[in-house]
Design an enzyme around this catalytic site. Structure first.
Site, mmCIF file in Angstrom:
data_model
loop_
_atom_site.group_PDB
_atom_site.id
_atom_site.type_symbol
_atom_site.label_atom_id
_atom_site.label_comp_id
_atom_site.label_asym_id
_atom_site.label_seq_id
_atom_site.Cartn_x
_atom_site.Cartn_y
_atom_site.Cartn_z
ATOM 1 N N THR B 143 -91.590 -32.248 25.175
ATOM 2 C CA THR B 143 -92.424 -31.201 25.751
ATOM 3 C C THR B 143 -93.349 -30.710 24.637
ATOM 4 O O THR B 143 -94.473 -31.174 24.533
ATOM 5 C CB THR B 143 -91.611 -30.041 26.369
ATOM 6 O OG1 THR B 143 -90.618 -29.617 25.442
ATOM 7 C CG2 THR B 143 -90.952 -30.479 27.670
ATOM 8 N N VAL B 167 -88.118 -28.459 20.114
ATOM 9 C CA VAL B 167 -88.587 -27.782 18.918
ATOM 10 C C VAL B 167 -88.958 -26.321 19.139
ATOM 11 O O VAL B 167 -89.396 -25.641 18.222
ATOM 12 C CB VAL B 167 -89.759 -28.552 18.282
ATOM 13 C CG1 VAL B 167 -89.269 -29.910 17.808
ATOM 14 C CG2 VAL B 167 -90.907 -28.716 19.251
ATOM 15 N N GLY B 168 -88.762 -25.828 20.348
ATOM 16 C CA GLY B 168 -88.970 -24.410 20.629
ATOM 17 C C GLY B 168 -87.906 -24.029 21.641
ATOM 18 O O GLY B 168 -87.477 -24.867 22.420
ATOM 19 N N THR B 176 -76.544 -28.572 22.919
ATOM 20 C CA THR B 176 -77.632 -29.033 22.070
ATOM 21 C C THR B 176 -78.891 -29.101 22.887
ATOM 22 O O THR B 176 -78.867 -28.967 24.103
ATOM 23 C CB THR B 176 -77.375 -30.454 21.565
ATOM 24 O OG1 THR B 176 -77.303 -31.298 22.703
ATOM 25 C CG2 THR B 176 -76.115 -30.568 20.765
ATOM 26 N N GLU B 255 -91.642 -25.552 16.378
ATOM 27 C CA GLU B 255 -92.985 -25.130 16.792
ATOM 28 C C GLU B 255 -93.689 -24.385 15.657
ATOM 29 O O GLU B 255 -93.193 -23.392 15.146
ATOM 30 C CB GLU B 255 -92.914 -24.287 18.067
ATOM 31 C CG GLU B 255 -92.653 -25.132 19.308
ATOM 32 C CD GLU B 255 -92.351 -24.335 20.569
ATOM 33 O OE1 GLU B 255 -92.171 -23.107 20.472
ATOM 34 O OE2 GLU B 255 -92.293 -24.958 21.648
ATOM 35 N N ASN B 377 -96.709 -19.934 21.330
ATOM 36 C CA ASN B 377 -95.922 -19.234 22.342
ATOM 37 C C ASN B 377 -96.571 -18.014 22.957
ATOM 38 O O ASN B 377 -96.123 -17.531 23.994
ATOM 39 C CB ASN B 377 -94.551 -18.891 21.748
ATOM 40 C CG ASN B 377 -93.726 -20.145 21.596
ATOM 41 O OD1 ASN B 377 -93.436 -20.827 22.564
ATOM 42 N ND2 ASN B 377 -93.389 -20.485 20.364
ATOM 43 N N THR B 382 -97.934 -19.030 31.850
ATOM 44 C CA THR B 382 -96.995 -19.316 32.929
ATOM 45 C C THR B 382 -97.738 -19.923 34.110
ATOM 46 O O THR B 382 -98.802 -19.430 34.491
ATOM 47 C CB THR B 382 -96.304 -18.016 33.355
ATOM 48 O OG1 THR B 382 -95.500 -17.581 32.265
ATOM 49 C CG2 THR B 382 -95.437 -18.230 34.559
#
Lengths: 382, 382
Positions: B143, B167-168, B176, B255, B377, B382
């Site tokens: 992603t 990674v985010g 995990t 990130e 971020n 959205t």
């Protein structure tokens, strides 16, 4: 301008701890005040914390001295004896015993005080002091705050005036950033302590700017008694209002912050669960950055609730709101999306998470995460 | 290019979940593989997690299907039945029972799958598959990763090949991010499960990019058995090396990250204390921003150790190092400061905290906090 209540006198000045801004605040009580306080539980607390805890145990204090720009933390035996010496010098200045002094310190970690300058300054300082302005006191204790924080309330013939600082390295735990609250109400130290701890639990301990609980947090309250006895429940309400105001001011001034975030958790199993969930939401970097970006990303709020892991939290019973707008489980319409983006552009945003479990509630205070926070803290040089 | 071990075949493609990048990965085992896995404990886990947990309980699986760009989280009853339907469609495609399918999903929260597209795609997909490239699988599950993550190792005649993403929204807890490890070694599912959990504990569960434990994390390992039995201790070492490599790759690609941070805690009371302290350091926004700014700010590391609050951690017994350079308690000389700033400009920085209490140790993996993280971020919509 806000004056301290009857029975308190202020000195502020520049010792030259780091630069030429005010870095010393000494607040005296005409006669000993009832005192109560809470302190950081950090295992790397500075020596002033130990000294202050011991001194506060008597329930009575004559002066509070706070040094800013140097926390005197991780400074070993030298730092310890420096803190003791400063306590003695302040005591001599204000005609008190060292055990009647509360000492605060905030700023850089790992650097010794410039003791020559401090000794020179304190040996020439004379009391009684004539200062009355709370704003001056609040300014003298600042480090990365962008403005002084003061709050006040009246209760019958008495007033309560508080000052606070602390906008980075902030998530107080059974302690607080530096806050000094004064009142001329008359109340004994045991009652003061019980009331204050109850209030701290819902205010300073509900605050988190960045989860990094400081080595140097303290919040103390002193009561000179000069206005006489007041109704205790009214006193508690007024003190709570002052502490809440300071908490909100600190959250709103979080390093780099542009938005105050208030998180209400309702219908939790109990207050403890509500507190954990509220903190998880207000501490989530993804929630904080979403607010900064005015993104009504309720999915991240759901994620933050979810990571608490409690078995009695069920997705289908949870509801999430931004302000008064429900965003989960009811899907957000396109029109509602626009309203939400506008709402998220406000200076204050409220997120509500209703867990649908029981009657527990808690409110936490924090702020958005911005480039400003990163720059302030990446560009700071040791 | 890295090929999957004997007994595994791959299909990747673009269904059109969100855009035109690959968003579907299906990995089959020629005959049923022994399988073990760990999953998120989030209370907002997607329905695929429940389905996968049930299916993995048999210890045997025929295929792993992962959809990227949509996590299918907080999607209610519709999301649940969609996940079940996809499991059935994949099973039909690979000639297996639905109970032999493991389903992963990662991406946006709160949006329903585009089921028309998924149904069309899967109804036309034919097996057996002919793909072998791990890099293609790793790319199909990404992603916000900037590049695919693959790791491999040999053990006697067998190989172990793993792919991972994430990674985010990363701080796995007893679970995990999405990692799929394959091997042609022969090992039964109980042994595989015990070994894998031990390894996950020190690798994926030691990783934190931003403390935001995802709703959708899973790590699974499949063993086709086609290379025969191998020495178990050697198998464990090789599997550990693969998982550690993937963990480090994920941390380094956090990130916005520019620096991989490795935190070693030594001489703790026990492993549990070492883990808590290591996580506190690697998760501290102030430590992370200091590393980003190449600032040898050991005071913030001390603060992070301090906030753990354990009574047996004493300041005077703690030592802190950046790389091989001691920074506390021995004061840092000006020359050493220059060396430290150079060291902190590396792609990988190691922070060691020796607690001076006992023999417990733990290593955690994370990354610096940069403007990049905030922008990624805050600008996500959205």
């Amino acid at each position: 301008m806000t004056n301290f209540p009857k029975g308190f006198a202020l000195h502020v000045g520049n010792v030259g701890i780091k630069d030429n801004t005010n870095d010393l605040m000494v607040l005296t009580a005409d006669s000993n005040s009832a005192v109560a306080g809470v302190f950081t539980q950090s295992r790397f607390a500075g020596p002033n914390i130990e000294i202050s805890k011991q001194n506060i145990a008597t329930g009575s204090a004559k002066a509070v001295a706070i040094i800013s720009k140097n926390a005197n933390v991780a400074t070993g035996e030298t730092g310890r004896s420096n803190a003791e010496e400063i306590t003695e010098l302040v005591a001599a200045t204000v005609n008190a015993e060292p055990s009647e002094i509360i000492l605060g310190s905030t700023g850089v970690i790992g650097v010794q005080y410039p003791m020559d300058r401090i000794r020179d300054y304190l040996s020439q300082l004379k009391s009684p002091f004539s200062g009355r302005e709370a704003e001056a006191a609040a300014a003298a204790i600042m480090t990365t705050d962008t403005h002084p924080k003061v709050a006040s309330a009246s209760v019958g013939p008495a007033t309560i005036v508080g000052v606070a600082k602390g906008v980075g390295m902030i998530e107080p735990n059974m302690a607080t950033m530096i806050a000094v609250i004064t009142t001329d109400a008359e109340i004994n130290s045991d009652r003061l302590d019980e009331i204050f701890r109850r209030i701290v639990d819902k205010t300073f301990n509900a605050l988190s700017v960045d989860t990094d609980t400081s080595t140097s947090d303290m919040a103390i309250v002193l009561a000179s008694g000069q206005a006489g006895v007041v109704a205790e429940d009214q006193f508690e309400s007024a003190l709570a209002a002052v502490c809440l105001s300071l908490t909100r001011q600190l959250a709103a001034d979080g390093e780099g912050a542009e938005t105050l975030i208030v998180v209400d958790v309702t219908s939790a199993r109990d207050e403890e669960q509500a507190r954990r969930v509220a903190k998880a939401i207000v501490n989530s970097p993804l929630v904080k950055t979403a607010i900064h970006g005015r993104d009504p990303n309720w999915g991240r709020v759901a994620m933050a609730i979810g990571k608490c892991g409690d078995a009695d939290i069920n997705q289908q019973d949870v509801a999430i709101y931004f302000g008064d707008h429900e965003v989960y489980p009811t899907p957000v319409s396109p029109q509602k999306l626009t309203e939400l983006e506008t709402y998220l552009g406000s200076d204050e945003v409220r997120i509500t998470a209703d867990l649908g479990v029981g009657n527990g509630t808690f409110t936490a205070y924090g702020c958005d995460l911005t480039d400003g926070y990163v720059r302030i803290n990446a560009d700071y040089t040791t």
